[in-house]
Design a protein around this motif. Structure first.
Motif, PDB file in Angstrom:
ATOM      1  N   ASP A  62       7.460   4.328   9.204  1.00 16.92           N
ATOM      2  CA  ASP A  62       7.534   4.700  10.618  1.00 16.92           C
ATOM      3  C   ASP A  62       6.299   5.480  11.057  1.00 16.92           C
ATOM      4  OD1 ASP A  62      11.136   5.328  10.682  1.00 16.92           O
ATOM      5  OD2 ASP A  62       9.975   3.479  10.925  1.00 16.92           O
ATOM      6  N   SER A  63       5.749   6.269  10.157  1.00 17.14           N
ATOM      7  CA  SER A  63       4.630   7.138  10.504  1.00 17.14           C
ATOM      8  C   SER A  63       3.338   6.372  10.790  1.00 17.14           C
ATOM      9  CB  SER A  63       4.381   8.153   9.384  1.00 17.14           C
ATOM     10  OG  SER A  63       4.094   7.483   8.176  1.00 17.14           O
ATOM     11  N   VAL A  64       3.271   5.109  10.380  1.00 17.41           N
ATOM     12  CA  VAL A  64       2.028   4.351  10.580  1.00 17.41           C
ATOM     13  C   VAL A  64       2.195   3.157  11.512  1.00 17.41           C
ATOM     14  CG1 VAL A  64       1.289   5.041   8.274  1.00 17.41           C
ATOM     15  CG2 VAL A  64       2.279   2.761   8.622  1.00 17.41           C
ATOM     16  N   LYS A  65       3.402   2.904  11.960  1.00 14.65           N
ATOM     17  CA  LYS A  65       3.643   1.762  12.849  1.00 14.65           C
ATOM     18  C   LYS A  65       2.783   1.867  14.103  1.00 14.65           C
ATOM     19  CE  LYS A  65       8.346   0.559  11.457  1.00 14.65           C
ATOM     20  NZ  LYS A  65       9.783   0.555  11.837  1.00 14.65           N
ATOM     21  N   GLY A  66       2.142   0.768  14.434  1.00 15.84           N
ATOM     22  CA  GLY A  66       1.280   0.736  15.604  1.00 15.84           C
ATOM     23  C   GLY A  66      -0.131   1.210  15.345  1.00 15.84           C
ATOM     24  N   ARG A  67      -0.378   1.786  14.178  1.00 15.80           N
ATOM     25  CA  ARG A  67      -1.719   2.271  13.849  1.00 15.80           C
ATOM     26  C   ARG A  67      -2.327   1.526  12.669  1.00 15.80           C
ATOM     27  NH1 ARG A  67      -2.451   7.315  11.995  1.00 15.80           N
ATOM     28  NH2 ARG A  67      -0.393   7.436  10.995  1.00 15.80           N
ATOM     29  N   PHE A  68      -1.505   1.174  11.692  1.00 12.89           N
ATOM     30  CA  PHE A  68      -1.972   0.500  10.482  1.00 12.89           C
ATOM     31  C   PHE A  68      -1.537  -0.958  10.499  1.00 12.89           C
ATOM     32  CE2 PHE A  68      -2.121   4.382   7.381  1.00 12.89           C
ATOM     33  CZ  PHE A  68      -2.849   5.084   8.327  1.00 12.89           C
ATOM     34  N   ASP A 126      -5.161  10.306  11.449  1.00 15.54           N
ATOM     35  CA  ASP A 126      -4.753  11.696  11.666  1.00 15.54           C
ATOM     36  C   ASP A 126      -4.905  12.451  10.351  1.00 15.54           C
ATOM     37  OD1 ASP A 126      -2.869  13.487  13.596  1.00 15.54           O
ATOM     38  OD2 ASP A 126      -2.225  13.718  11.495  1.00 15.54           O
ATOM     39  N   PRO A 127      -5.157  13.753  10.409  1.00 13.51           N
ATOM     40  CA  PRO A 127      -5.240  14.512   9.143  1.00 13.51           C
ATOM     41  C   PRO A 127      -4.013  14.326   8.247  1.00 13.51           C
ATOM     42  CG  PRO A 127      -6.092  15.831  10.939  1.00 13.51           C
ATOM     43  CD  PRO A 127      -5.555  14.575  11.558  1.00 13.51           C
ATOM     44  N   GLU A 128      -2.862  14.048   8.827  1.00 11.57           N
ATOM     45  CA  GLU A 128      -1.662  13.803   8.023  1.00 11.57           C
ATOM     46  C   GLU A 128      -1.770  12.530   7.189  1.00 11.57           C
ATOM     47  OE1 GLU A 128       0.008  17.201   8.586  1.00 11.57           O
ATOM     48  OE2 GLU A 128       1.281  15.649   7.709  1.00 11.57           O
ATOM     49  N   ASP A 129      -2.735  11.676   7.500  1.00  9.42           N
ATOM     50  CA  ASP A 129      -2.944  10.451   6.720  1.00  9.42           C
ATOM     51  C   ASP A 129      -3.790  10.697   5.473  1.00  9.42           C
ATOM     52  OD1 ASP A 129      -3.333   8.869   9.888  1.00  9.42           O
ATOM     53  OD2 ASP A 129      -1.567   8.726   8.571  1.00  9.42           O
ATOM     54  N   TRP A 177       0.865  -1.178   0.000  1.00  9.87           N
ATOM     55  CA  TRP A 177       0.000   0.000   0.000  1.00  9.87           C
ATOM     56  C   TRP A 177       0.899   1.225   0.000  1.00  9.87           C
ATOM     57  CZ3 TRP A 177      -5.117   0.066  -0.730  1.00  9.87           C
ATOM     58  CH2 TRP A 177      -5.843  -1.108  -0.495  1.00  9.87           C
ATOM     59  N   TYR A 178       0.592   2.150  -0.886  1.00  9.10           N
ATOM     60  CA  TYR A 178       1.300   3.418  -0.990  1.00  9.10           C
ATOM     61  C   TYR A 178       0.275   4.532  -0.873  1.00  9.10           C
ATOM     62  CZ  TYR A 178       5.452   0.978  -2.729  1.00  9.10           C
ATOM     63  OH  TYR A 178       6.548   0.162  -2.857  1.00  9.10           O
ATOM     64  N   ARG A 179       0.745   5.724  -0.614  1.00  6.10           N
ATOM     65  CA  ARG A 179      -0.159   6.868  -0.577  1.00  6.10           C
ATOM     66  C   ARG A 179       0.538   8.099  -1.153  1.00  6.10           C
ATOM     67  NH1 ARG A 179      -0.556   7.801   6.005  1.00  6.10           N
ATOM     68  NH2 ARG A 179       1.560   8.657   6.315  1.00  6.10           N
ATOM     69  N   GLN A 180      -0.304   8.980  -1.667  1.00  2.00           N
ATOM     70  CA  GLN A 180       0.216  10.224  -2.221  1.00  2.00           C
ATOM     71  C   GLN A 180      -0.696  11.359  -1.807  1.00  2.00           C
ATOM     72  OE1 GLN A 180       0.907  10.229  -6.464  1.00  2.00           O
ATOM     73  NE2 GLN A 180       2.354  11.928  -6.279  1.00  2.00           N
ATOM     74  N   ALA A 181      -0.150  12.271  -1.028  1.00  5.40           N
ATOM     75  CA  ALA A 181      -0.878  13.466  -0.609  1.00  5.40           C
ATOM     76  C   ALA A 181      -0.632  14.571  -1.624  1.00  5.40           C
ATOM     77  CB  ALA A 181      -0.417  13.893   0.775  1.00  5.40           C
ATOM     78  N   PRO A 182      -1.518  15.558  -1.682  1.00  7.34           N
ATOM     79  CA  PRO A 182      -1.349  16.660  -2.643  1.00  7.34           C
ATOM     80  C   PRO A 182       0.004  17.340  -2.468  1.00  7.34           C
ATOM     81  CG  PRO A 182      -3.534  16.712  -1.685  1.00  7.34           C
ATOM     82  CD  PRO A 182      -2.774  15.667  -0.928  1.00  7.34           C
ATOM     83  N   GLY A 183       0.714  17.494  -3.581  1.00  7.70           N
ATOM     84  CA  GLY A 183       1.996  18.175  -3.553  1.00  7.70           C
ATOM     85  C   GLY A 183       3.146  17.351  -3.024  1.00  7.70           C
ATOM     86  N   LYS A 184       2.900  16.073  -2.733  1.00  7.72           N
ATOM     87  CA  LYS A 184       3.956  15.216  -2.190  1.00  7.72           C
ATOM     88  C   LYS A 184       4.173  14.015  -3.084  1.00  7.72           C
ATOM     89  CE  LYS A 184       3.276  16.459   2.666  1.00  7.72           C
ATOM     90  NZ  LYS A 184       3.063  15.926   4.051  1.00  7.72           N
ATOM     91  N   GLN A 185       5.326  13.381  -2.900  1.00 10.12           N
ATOM     92  CA  GLN A 185       5.622  12.178  -3.661  1.00 10.12           C
ATOM     93  C   GLN A 185       4.883  10.978  -3.068  1.00 10.12           C
ATOM     94  OE1 GLN A 185       9.944  11.832  -3.643  1.00 10.12           O
ATOM     95  NE2 GLN A 185      10.044  12.830  -5.641  1.00 10.12           N
ATOM     96  N   ARG A 186       4.663   9.996  -3.908  1.00  9.61           N
ATOM     97  CA  ARG A 186       4.057   8.758  -3.439  1.00  9.61           C
ATOM     98  C   ARG A 186       5.024   8.079  -2.478  1.00  9.61           C
ATOM     99  NH1 ARG A 186       1.190   4.781  -7.702  1.00  9.61           N
ATOM    100  NH2 ARG A 186       0.321   6.817  -8.218  1.00  9.61           N
ATOM    101  N   GLU A 187       4.485   7.577  -1.361  1.00  7.65           N
ATOM    102  CA  GLU A 187       5.328   6.954  -0.357  1.00  7.65           C
ATOM    103  C   GLU A 187       4.772   5.596   0.045  1.00  7.65           C
ATOM    104  OE1 GLU A 187       5.440   9.210   3.285  1.00  7.65           O
ATOM    105  OE2 GLU A 187       3.272   9.125   3.562  1.00  7.65           O
ATOM    106  N   LEU A 188       5.679   4.721   0.442  1.00  9.81           N
ATOM    107  CA  LEU A 188       5.283   3.412   0.922  1.00  9.81           C
ATOM    108  C   LEU A 188       4.615   3.536   2.290  1.00  9.81           C
ATOM    109  CD1 LEU A 188       5.410   0.256   0.759  1.00  9.81           C
ATOM    110  CD2 LEU A 188       7.597   0.441   1.959  1.00  9.81           C
ATOM    111  N   VAL A 189       3.487   2.856   2.443  1.00 11.44           N
ATOM    112  CA  VAL A 189       2.808   2.785   3.721  1.00 11.44           C
ATOM    113  C   VAL A 189       3.085   1.430   4.392  1.00 11.44           C
ATOM    114  CG1 VAL A 189       0.566   2.787   4.882  1.00 11.44           C
ATOM    115  CG2 VAL A 189       0.989   4.348   2.952  1.00 11.44           C
ATOM    116  N   ALA A 190       2.861   0.370   3.649  1.00 12.51           N
ATOM    117  CA  ALA A 190       3.074  -0.975   4.185  1.00 12.51           C
ATOM    118  C   ALA A 190       3.289  -1.936   3.027  1.00 12.51           C
ATOM    119  CB  ALA A 190       1.888  -1.424   5.027  1.00 12.51           C
ATOM    120  N   ARG A 191       4.085  -2.976   3.283  1.00 11.38           N
ATOM    121  CA  ARG A 191       4.383  -3.954   2.247  1.00 11.38           C
ATOM    122  C   ARG A 191       4.436  -5.328   2.897  1.00 11.38           C
ATOM    123  NH1 ARG A 191       9.250  -1.870  -0.678  1.00 11.38           N
ATOM    124  NH2 ARG A 191      10.179  -2.153   1.372  1.00 11.38           N
TER     125      ARG A 191
END
Length: 119
Positions: free
Chosen positions: A61-67, A86-89, A36-50
């Motif tokens: 690191d930003s999703v560990k313990g939550r996702f 979180d809104p950052e998600d 799973w990857y995600r892309q927020a407006p104005g940002k590059q696509r980033e890995l969430v989980a694999r």
């Protein structure tokens, strides 16, 4: 041809939960690594989980313990359980699969599903 379709996105308040689903179908023998990857407006696509076919998992690191990522190899399904959002998600979430068939291994992407976290 391999088709990848995500679902489950939507609008949720901070602290809430969503469960994303990803279904892979088409002509292949098996699905190898999924992500799973995600892309927020104005940002590059980033890995969430694999997750590898054997069950090895990596999280950003930003999703560990939550996702939590999971899969059903028999059904060619992948899920992403997202808690304590979180809104950052907020982002478009994409499913990536590596499909194998008779000597080839290729990467396929879904069209994405929007997740918006806001009060």
């Amino acid at each position: 041809q391999v088709h990848v379709v995500e679902s489950g996105g939507g609008f949720v308040q901070p602290g809430g939960s969503l469960r994303l689903s990803c279904a892979a179908s088409g002509s292949f023998d098996l699905i190898n690594t999924v992500g799973w990857y995600r892309q927020a407006p104005g940002k590059q696509r980033e890995l969430v989980a694999r997750m590898t076919r054997g069950g090895g998992i990596d999280y950003a690191d930003s999703v560990k313990g939550r996702f939590s990522i999971s899969r059903d190899n028999a059904k060619n399904m992948v899920w992403l359980q997202m808690n304590s959002l979180d809104p950052e998600d907020t982002a478009v979430y994409y499913c990536e699969v590596y499909a194998e068939s008779r000597g080839w291994l290729r990467e396929f992407w879904g069209q994405g599903t929007q997740v918006t976290v806001s009060s």
